[in-house]
Motif scaffolding. Structure first.
Motif, PDB file in Angstrom:
ATOM      1  N   TYR A   1       0.852  -1.176   0.000  1.00 29.97           N
ATOM      2  CA  TYR A   1       0.000   0.000   0.000  1.00 29.97           C
ATOM      3  C   TYR A   1       0.893   1.233   0.000  1.00 29.97           C
ATOM      4  CZ  TYR A   1      -3.171  -3.663   1.306  1.00 29.97           C
ATOM      5  OH  TYR A   1      -3.878  -4.841   1.309  1.00 29.97           O
ATOM      6  N   ARG A   2       0.637   2.142  -0.936  1.00 30.38           N
ATOM      7  CA  ARG A   2       1.459   3.348  -1.059  1.00 30.38           C
ATOM      8  C   ARG A   2       0.653   4.553  -0.603  1.00 30.38           C
ATOM      9  NH1 ARG A   2       4.374   3.550  -6.334  1.00 30.38           N
ATOM     10  NH2 ARG A   2       2.279   3.817  -7.147  1.00 30.38           N
ATOM     11  N   LEU A   3       1.304   5.386   0.185  1.00 27.11           N
ATOM     12  CA  LEU A   3       0.699   6.598   0.717  1.00 27.11           C
ATOM     13  C   LEU A   3       1.643   7.762   0.471  1.00 27.11           C
ATOM     14  CD1 LEU A   3      -0.032   4.765   3.999  1.00 27.11           C
ATOM     15  CD2 LEU A   3      -1.846   5.585   2.536  1.00 27.11           C
ATOM     16  N   GLN A   4       1.080   8.940   0.295  1.00 26.78           N
ATOM     17  CA  GLN A   4       1.923  10.118   0.164  1.00 26.78           C
ATOM     18  C   GLN A   4       1.764  10.948   1.435  1.00 26.78           C
ATOM     19  OE1 GLN A   4       1.464  13.569  -2.749  1.00 26.78           O
ATOM     20  NE2 GLN A   4       3.106  12.320  -3.622  1.00 26.78           N
ATOM     21  N   VAL A   5       2.904  11.285   2.032  1.00 26.31           N
ATOM     22  CA  VAL A   5       2.916  12.040   3.279  1.00 26.31           C
ATOM     23  C   VAL A   5       3.513  13.409   3.003  1.00 26.31           C
ATOM     24  CG1 VAL A   5       3.714  12.086   5.662  1.00 26.31           C
ATOM     25  CG2 VAL A   5       3.226   9.884   4.573  1.00 26.31           C
ATOM     26  N   GLU A   6       2.810  14.449   3.449  1.00 32.87           N
ATOM     27  CA  GLU A   6       3.352  15.799   3.345  1.00 32.87           C
ATOM     28  C   GLU A   6       4.305  16.003   4.512  1.00 32.87           C
ATOM     29  OE1 GLU A   6       0.310  18.771   2.925  1.00 32.87           O
ATOM     30  OE2 GLU A   6      -0.580  17.729   1.217  1.00 32.87           O
ATOM     31  N   THR A   7       5.572  15.813   4.226  1.00 34.01           N
ATOM     32  CA  THR A   7       6.627  15.957   5.221  1.00 34.01           C
ATOM     33  C   THR A   7       7.234  17.344   5.040  1.00 34.01           C
ATOM     34  OG1 THR A   7       8.073  14.808   3.669  1.00 34.01           O
ATOM     35  CG2 THR A   7       7.140  13.499   5.444  1.00 34.01           C
ATOM     36  N   GLY A   8       6.855  18.258   5.871  1.00 35.22           N
ATOM     37  CA  GLY A   8       7.294  19.635   5.727  1.00 35.22           C
ATOM     38  C   GLY A   8       8.778  19.847   5.955  1.00 35.22           C
ATOM     39  N   MET A   9       9.420  18.886   6.614  1.00 37.44           N
ATOM     40  CA  MET A   9      10.847  19.033   6.856  1.00 37.44           C
ATOM     41  C   MET A   9      11.526  17.666   6.907  1.00 37.44           C
ATOM     42  SD  MET A   9      10.614  20.272  10.859  1.00 37.44           S
ATOM     43  CE  MET A   9      12.324  20.706  10.947  1.00 37.44           C
ATOM     44  N   ALA A  10      12.812  17.689   6.694  1.00 34.65           N
ATOM     45  CA  ALA A  10      13.597  16.450   6.713  1.00 34.65           C
ATOM     46  C   ALA A  10      13.711  15.935   8.142  1.00 34.65           C
ATOM     47  CB  ALA A  10      14.982  16.709   6.124  1.00 34.65           C
ATOM     48  N   GLY A  11      13.886  14.620   8.259  1.00 42.53           N
ATOM     49  CA  GLY A  11      14.076  14.012   9.569  1.00 42.53           C
ATOM     50  C   GLY A  11      13.295  12.726   9.709  1.00 42.53           C
ATOM     51  N   GLY A  12      13.268  12.227  10.926  1.00 39.79           N
ATOM     52  CA  GLY A  12      12.553  10.992  11.220  1.00 39.79           C
ATOM     53  C   GLY A  12      11.069  11.235  11.409  1.00 39.79           C
ATOM     54  N   TRP A  13      10.276  10.404  10.769  1.00 38.17           N
ATOM     55  CA  TRP A  13       8.822  10.494  10.834  1.00 38.17           C
ATOM     56  C   TRP A  13       8.242   9.159  11.262  1.00 38.17           C
ATOM     57  CZ3 TRP A  13       5.462  14.592   9.530  1.00 38.17           C
ATOM     58  CH2 TRP A  13       6.098  15.758   9.113  1.00 38.17           C
ATOM     59  N   ALA A  14       7.079   9.215  11.909  1.00 33.54           N
ATOM     60  CA  ALA A  14       6.317   8.017  12.268  1.00 33.54           C
ATOM     61  C   ALA A  14       4.986   8.062  11.524  1.00 33.54           C
ATOM     62  CB  ALA A  14       6.076   7.964  13.768  1.00 33.54           C
ATOM     63  N   LEU A  15       4.645   6.963  10.900  1.00 33.98           N
ATOM     64  CA  LEU A  15       3.374   6.832  10.183  1.00 33.98           C
ATOM     65  C   LEU A  15       2.547   5.767  10.898  1.00 33.98           C
ATOM     66  CD1 LEU A  15       1.523   7.449   7.761  1.00 33.98           C
ATOM     67  CD2 LEU A  15       2.816   5.732   6.462  1.00 33.98           C
ATOM     68  N   SER A  16       1.455   6.193  11.519  1.00 32.14           N
ATOM     69  CA  SER A  16       0.555   5.272  12.219  1.00 32.14           C
ATOM     70  C   SER A  16      -0.597   4.929  11.294  1.00 32.14           C
ATOM     71  CB  SER A  16       0.020   5.919  13.498  1.00 32.14           C
ATOM     72  OG  SER A  16       1.083   6.260  14.354  1.00 32.14           O
ATOM     73  N   LEU A  17      -0.898   3.633  11.226  1.00 32.50           N
ATOM     74  CA  LEU A  17      -1.920   3.134  10.308  1.00 32.50           C
ATOM     75  C   LEU A  17      -2.865   2.180  11.022  1.00 32.50           C
ATOM     76  CD1 LEU A  17       0.619   2.043   7.579  1.00 32.50           C
ATOM     77  CD2 LEU A  17      -0.817   4.050   7.432  1.00 32.50           C
ATOM     78  N   SER A  18      -4.093   2.153  10.556  1.00 35.48           N
ATOM     79  CA  SER A  18      -5.062   1.139  10.963  1.00 35.48           C
ATOM     80  C   SER A  18      -5.551   0.470   9.692  1.00 35.48           C
ATOM     81  CB  SER A  18      -6.238   1.767  11.703  1.00 35.48           C
ATOM     82  OG  SER A  18      -5.812   2.357  12.906  1.00 35.48           O
ATOM     83  N   ALA A  19      -5.736  -0.844   9.748  1.00 42.79           N
ATOM     84  CA  ALA A  19      -6.174  -1.594   8.567  1.00 42.79           C
ATOM     85  C   ALA A  19      -7.294  -2.560   8.942  1.00 42.79           C
ATOM     86  CB  ALA A  19      -5.002  -2.367   7.961  1.00 42.79           C
TER      87      ALA A  19
END
Length: 136
Positions: A99-117
Protein backbone atom coordinates in the motif's frame (compact mmCIF):
# COMPACT_ATOMS: atom_id res chain seq x y z
CA UNK A 1 -33.50 -38.55 34.99
CA UNK A 2 -29.97 -38.25 36.43
CA UNK A 3 -28.51 -39.09 33.00
CA UNK A 4 -30.44 -36.23 31.37
CA UNK A 5 -29.22 -33.72 33.98
CA UNK A 6 -25.64 -34.96 33.55
CA UNK A 7 -25.92 -34.71 29.77
CA UNK A 8 -27.35 -31.17 30.01
CA UNK A 9 -24.52 -30.13 32.33
CA UNK A 10 -21.88 -31.58 30.00
CA UNK A 11 -23.41 -29.89 26.93
CA UNK A 12 -23.61 -26.51 28.66
CA UNK A 13 -19.98 -26.82 29.79
CA UNK A 14 -18.89 -27.66 26.25
CA UNK A 15 -20.85 -24.67 24.91
CA UNK A 16 -19.18 -22.30 27.40
CA UNK A 17 -15.72 -23.65 26.57
CA UNK A 18 -16.36 -23.41 22.83
CA UNK A 19 -17.49 -19.78 23.18
CA UNK A 20 -14.33 -19.03 25.15
CA UNK A 21 -12.10 -20.54 22.46
CA UNK A 22 -13.92 -18.66 19.69
CA UNK A 23 -13.57 -15.31 21.46
CA UNK A 24 -9.85 -15.99 22.08
CA UNK A 25 -9.36 -16.70 18.37
CA UNK A 26 -10.98 -13.38 17.47
CA UNK A 27 -8.77 -11.50 19.94
CA UNK A 28 -5.61 -13.08 18.55
CA UNK A 29 -6.43 -12.14 14.95
CA UNK A 30 -4.83 -8.67 14.97
CA UNK A 31 -1.61 -10.13 16.35
CA UNK A 32 -1.41 -12.41 13.32
CA UNK A 33 -0.62 -9.43 11.08
CA UNK A 34 2.18 -6.89 10.75
CA UNK A 35 2.55 -3.71 8.73
CA UNK A 36 6.14 -3.15 7.64
CA UNK A 37 7.93 -0.39 5.75
CA UNK A 38 8.93 -1.26 2.18
CA UNK A 39 10.27 2.13 1.06
CA UNK A 40 10.16 5.87 1.61
CA UNK A 41 11.14 8.03 -1.36
CA UNK A 42 11.09 11.78 -1.93
CA UNK A 43 8.12 12.75 -4.11
CA UNK A 44 8.78 16.42 -4.65
CA UNK A 45 9.20 19.38 -2.36
CA UNK A 46 7.91 18.51 1.10
CA UNK A 47 6.40 15.15 0.10
CA UNK A 48 7.40 11.53 0.63
CA UNK A 49 5.92 8.43 -0.98
CA UNK A 50 5.77 5.69 1.64
CA UNK A 51 5.07 2.09 0.68
CA UNK A 52 4.10 -0.43 3.37
CA UNK A 53 3.36 -4.14 3.22
CA UNK A 54 0.68 -5.94 5.25
CA UNK A 55 1.86 -9.45 6.18
CA UNK A 56 -0.06 -12.42 7.58
CA UNK A 57 2.53 -13.71 10.07
CA UNK A 58 1.60 -17.42 10.30
CA UNK A 59 2.32 -17.98 6.59
CA UNK A 60 4.41 -14.84 5.80
CA UNK A 61 2.14 -13.96 2.88
CA UNK A 62 1.14 -10.42 1.87
CA UNK A 63 -2.49 -9.47 2.49
CA UNK A 64 -4.21 -7.82 -0.50
CA UNK A 65 -7.44 -5.79 -0.46
CA UNK A 66 -7.19 -4.43 3.08
CA UNK A 67 -8.64 -1.03 3.80
CA UNK A 68 -6.11 1.39 5.26
CA UNK A 69 -7.68 4.15 7.39
CA UNK A 70 -6.97 6.35 10.42
CA UNK A 71 -3.57 7.44 9.18
CA UNK A 72 -1.37 9.88 11.07
CA UNK A 73 2.14 11.12 10.37
CA UNK A 74 4.25 13.01 12.89
CA UNK A 75 7.87 13.71 13.73
CA UNK A 76 7.87 11.88 17.08
CA UNK A 77 11.11 10.00 16.18
CA UNK A 78 12.81 13.41 15.79
CA UNK A 79 11.45 14.66 19.11
CA UNK A 80 8.67 16.80 17.60
CA UNK A 81 5.40 14.85 17.95
CA UNK A 82 3.32 17.98 17.34
CA UNK A 83 4.82 18.39 13.84
CA UNK A 84 2.30 16.48 11.70
CA UNK A 85 1.87 15.82 8.01
CA UNK A 86 -1.17 15.11 5.86
CA UNK A 87 -1.43 11.51 4.60
CA UNK A 88 -3.12 10.67 1.29
CA UNK A 89 -3.50 7.32 -0.49
CA UNK A 90 -1.55 7.00 -3.73
CA UNK A 91 -3.42 6.18 -6.92
CA UNK A 92 -1.81 2.82 -7.69
CA UNK A 93 -0.60 0.07 -5.40
CA UNK A 94 2.69 -1.50 -6.55
CA UNK A 95 1.89 -5.16 -5.75
CA UNK A 96 -0.87 -7.09 -4.00
CA UNK A 97 -0.40 -6.67 -0.25
CA UNK A 98 1.53 -3.41 -0.57
CA UNK A 99 0.00 0.00 0.00
CA UNK A 100 1.46 3.35 -1.06
CA UNK A 101 0.70 6.60 0.72
CA UNK A 102 1.92 10.12 0.16
CA UNK A 103 2.92 12.04 3.28
CA UNK A 104 3.35 15.80 3.35
CA UNK A 105 6.63 15.96 5.22
CA UNK A 106 7.29 19.64 5.73
CA UNK A 107 10.85 19.03 6.86
CA UNK A 108 13.60 16.45 6.71
CA UNK A 109 14.08 14.01 9.57
CA UNK A 110 12.55 10.99 11.22
CA UNK A 111 8.82 10.49 10.83
CA UNK A 112 6.32 8.02 12.27
CA UNK A 113 3.37 6.83 10.18
CA UNK A 114 0.55 5.27 12.22
CA UNK A 115 -1.92 3.13 10.31
CA UNK A 116 -5.06 1.14 10.96
CA UNK A 117 -6.17 -1.59 8.57
CA UNK A 118 -9.35 -3.62 8.20
CA UNK A 119 -8.87 -7.05 6.68
CA UNK A 120 -11.69 -8.95 5.02
CA UNK A 121 -12.95 -11.73 7.28
CA UNK A 122 -11.27 -10.41 10.44
CA UNK A 123 -13.18 -8.76 13.25
CA UNK A 124 -10.29 -6.80 14.72
CA UNK A 125 -8.50 -3.79 13.34
CA UNK A 126 -4.76 -4.11 12.74
CA UNK A 127 -2.85 -1.10 14.06
CA UNK A 128 0.82 -0.37 13.53
CA UNK A 129 3.39 2.39 13.32
CA UNK A 130 6.31 2.46 10.90
CA UNK A 131 9.15 4.95 10.98
CA UNK A 132 10.95 6.45 7.99
CA UNK A 133 13.33 9.27 7.13
CA UNK A 134 12.18 12.12 4.93
CA UNK A 135 14.71 14.05 2.89
CA UNK A 136 14.13 17.58 1.61
Amino acid sequence: MIFHRFRAAVLSTVAVLAAGFLSTAAIAAARDYRIELVSAQAAGAGKTDVTVRLIHLPDSKPVPDAVIFQTRADMAPSGMPTMTGKVSPAAAQPQPGTYRLQVETGMAGGWALSLSAKIQGETETVRSTVTFNAAQ
